[in-house]
Design an enzyme around this catalytic site. Structure first.
Site, PDB file in Angstrom:
ATOM      1  NE  ARG A   1     -12.392 -29.676  -5.206  1.00 19.50           N
ATOM      2  CZ  ARG A   1     -13.159 -29.101  -6.137  1.00 19.50           C
ATOM      3  NH1 ARG A   1     -14.459 -29.066  -5.979  1.00 19.50           N
ATOM      4  NH2 ARG A   1     -12.619 -28.554  -7.215  1.00 19.50           N
TER       5      ARG A   1
ATOM      6  CG  PHE B   1     -18.024 -17.864  -3.099  1.00 22.72           C
ATOM      7  CD1 PHE B   1     -18.264 -18.110  -4.434  1.00 22.72           C
ATOM      8  CD2 PHE B   1     -16.914 -18.443  -2.507  1.00 22.72           C
ATOM      9  CE1 PHE B   1     -17.409 -18.918  -5.177  1.00 22.72           C
ATOM     10  CE2 PHE B   1     -16.049 -19.248  -3.236  1.00 22.72           C
ATOM     11  CZ  PHE B   1     -16.301 -19.488  -4.583  1.00 22.72           C
ATOM     12  CB  VAL B   2     -21.565 -22.029  -0.128  1.00 23.68           C
ATOM     13  CG1 VAL B   2     -22.559 -21.231   0.676  1.00 23.68           C
ATOM     14  CG2 VAL B   2     -22.154 -22.408  -1.486  1.00 23.68           C
TER      15      VAL B   2
ATOM     16  CD  GLU C   1     -23.418 -30.349 -10.500  1.00 20.76           C
ATOM     17  OE1 GLU C   1     -22.703 -30.444  -9.498  1.00 20.76           O
ATOM     18  OE2 GLU C   1     -23.030 -29.802 -11.534  1.00 20.76           O
ATOM     19  CG  ASP C   2     -21.163 -29.276  -6.157  1.00 26.82           C
ATOM     20  OD1 ASP C   2     -21.504 -29.472  -7.338  1.00 26.82           O
ATOM     21  OD2 ASP C   2     -20.239 -28.517  -5.856  1.00 26.82           O
TER      22      ASP C   2
ATOM     23  CE  LYS D   1     -24.614 -19.480  -4.549  1.00 27.86           C
ATOM     24  NZ  LYS D   1     -23.347 -18.843  -5.000  1.00 27.86           N
TER      25      LYS D   1
ATOM     26  CG  ASP E   1     -23.960 -20.081  -9.078  1.00 28.85           C
ATOM     27  OD1 ASP E   1     -24.780 -19.166  -9.118  1.00 28.85           O
ATOM     28  OD2 ASP E   1     -22.811 -19.919  -8.645  1.00 28.85           O
TER      29      ASP E   1
ATOM     30  CG  ASP F   1     -13.291 -25.588  -5.747  1.00 26.40           C
ATOM     31  OD1 ASP F   1     -14.436 -25.587  -6.236  1.00 26.40           O
ATOM     32  OD2 ASP F   1     -12.289 -25.184  -6.366  1.00 26.40           O
TER      33      ASP F   1
ATOM     34  CE  LYS G   1     -10.565 -31.456  -9.804  1.00 19.72           C
ATOM     35  NZ  LYS G   1      -9.456 -30.550  -9.423  1.00 19.72           N
ATOM     36  N   GLY G   2     -16.902 -31.226  -7.565  1.00 19.34           N
ATOM     37  CA  GLY G   2     -17.709 -30.689  -6.457  1.00 19.34           C
ATOM     38  C   GLY G   2     -18.683 -31.660  -5.818  1.00 19.34           C
TER      39      GLY G   2
HETATM   40  C1  PRP Z   1     -19.427 -26.041  -9.939  1.00 14.80           C
HETATM   41  C2  PRP Z   1     -20.462 -27.007  -9.370  1.00 14.80           C
HETATM   42  C3  PRP Z   1     -21.410 -27.203 -10.513  1.00 14.80           C
HETATM   43  C4  PRP Z   1     -21.347 -25.894 -11.262  1.00 14.80           C
HETATM   44  C5  PRP Z   1     -22.567 -25.093 -10.962  1.00 14.80           C
HETATM   45  O1  PRP Z   1     -18.462 -26.806 -10.596  1.00 14.80           O
HETATM   46  O2  PRP Z   1     -19.873 -28.205  -8.940  1.00 14.80           O
HETATM   47  O3  PRP Z   1     -21.008 -28.261 -11.346  1.00 14.80           O
HETATM   48  O4  PRP Z   1     -20.173 -25.222 -10.816  1.00 14.80           O
HETATM   49  O5  PRP Z   1     -22.517 -23.829 -11.558  1.00 14.80           O
HETATM   50  P1  PRP Z   1     -23.472 -23.313 -12.713  1.00 14.80           P
HETATM   51  O6  PRP Z   1     -24.878 -23.706 -12.358  1.00 14.80           O
HETATM   52  O7  PRP Z   1     -23.269 -21.818 -12.664  1.00 14.80           O
HETATM   53  O8  PRP Z   1     -23.016 -23.905 -13.985  1.00 14.80           O
HETATM   54  P2  PRP Z   1     -17.028 -26.220 -11.053  1.00 14.80           P
HETATM   55  O9  PRP Z   1     -17.104 -25.897 -12.498  1.00 14.80           O
HETATM   56  O10 PRP Z   1     -16.606 -25.162 -10.096  1.00 14.80           O
HETATM   57  O11 PRP Z   1     -16.063 -27.464 -10.931  1.00 14.80           O
HETATM   58  P3  PRP Z   1     -15.765 -28.418  -9.665  1.00 14.80           P
HETATM   59  O12 PRP Z   1     -17.045 -29.198  -9.408  1.00 14.80           O
HETATM   60  O13 PRP Z   1     -14.668 -29.299 -10.135  1.00 14.80           O
HETATM   61  O14 PRP Z   1     -15.387 -27.564  -8.483  1.00 14.80           O
END
Ligand code: PRP
Length: 179
Positions: free
Chosen positions: A164, A151-152, A98-99, A130, A102, A158, A42-43
């Site tokens: 969000r 931690f953003v 992507e948002d 990041k 990480d 979220d 969802k991010g």
């Molecule tokens: C978050 C974000 C990326 C992913 C990045 O999604 O939106 O998709 O983590 O992290 P990584 O590089 O360590 O894999 P999350 O799984 O939290 O789900 P969301 O988008 O629904 O919040």
């Protein structure tokens, strides 16, 4: 919600300016191609809606949902497919939106999965990168902002499904996620 932030990392105005700039670059790079923009729920939903509208070219949209974090602040490396796209991406110019990248686990998984479906091209556009936390060697093609290891939350990102809808990117107070 603002009270839960330690600092504002990227203001609403900075986001607006950078998204407009990035949208222009993408529109130039994808001119005549009608790319398929892929929103990773969802991010990336908020960034996706803005970047798509900042690209003044014909394009398609689709949505995919994967999850890695659950309710934690750390990525587990285990990615779950929650909702796949229904259409074929064969021969299409796919642009993943992507948002945040990480550890890179999410995109490593997705890239491999999508490449098996033989798109004409597959590129990655992330709002936030990041790099300091990278475990899997994934390189985005387009980056909105390089950020340090904070931690953003906000602008789609979220903590426990909250924040969000903040129109900016903020650093969450540690006491909130260590409670
Ligand atoms: C978050 C974000 C990326 C992913 C990045 O999604 O939106 O998709 O983590 O992290 P990584 O590089 O360590 O894999 P999350 O799984 O939290 O789900 P969301 O988008 O629904 O919040």
């Amino acid at each position: 919600m603002l009270n839960d932030l330690e600092q504002i990392l990227i203001t609403e105005e900075q986001l607006k300016d950078r998204v407009a700039e990035l949208g222009k670059t993408l529109a130039e790079d994808y001119k005549g191609k009608e790319p398929l923009l892929l929103c990773i729920l969802k991010g990336s939903s908020v960034f996706f809606a803005d970047i798509a509208r900042a690209m003044n070219i014909p394009l398609e949209m689709d949505f995919i949902a994967v999850s890695s974090y659950g309710a934690q602040t750390m990525s587990s490396g285990k990615i779950k497919m929650k909702k796949d796209i229904e259409q074929s991406i064969y021969g299409k110019d796919v642009l993943i939106i992507e948002d945040i990248i990480d550890t890179g686990y999410t995109l490593t998984y997705l890239k491999q999965l999508l490449l098996e479906r033989n798109p004409a091209s597959l590129k990655i556009c992330t709002l936030l990168n990041k790099e300091a936390r990278r475990v899997a060697p994934i390189k985005p093609d387009y980056v909105g902002f390089e950020i340090d290891d904070y931690f953003v939350v906000g602008y789609g990102l979220d903590y426990n499904e909250k924040y969000r809808n903040l129109p900016l990117i903020g650093v969450l107070k540690q006491e909130i996620y260590s409670e």
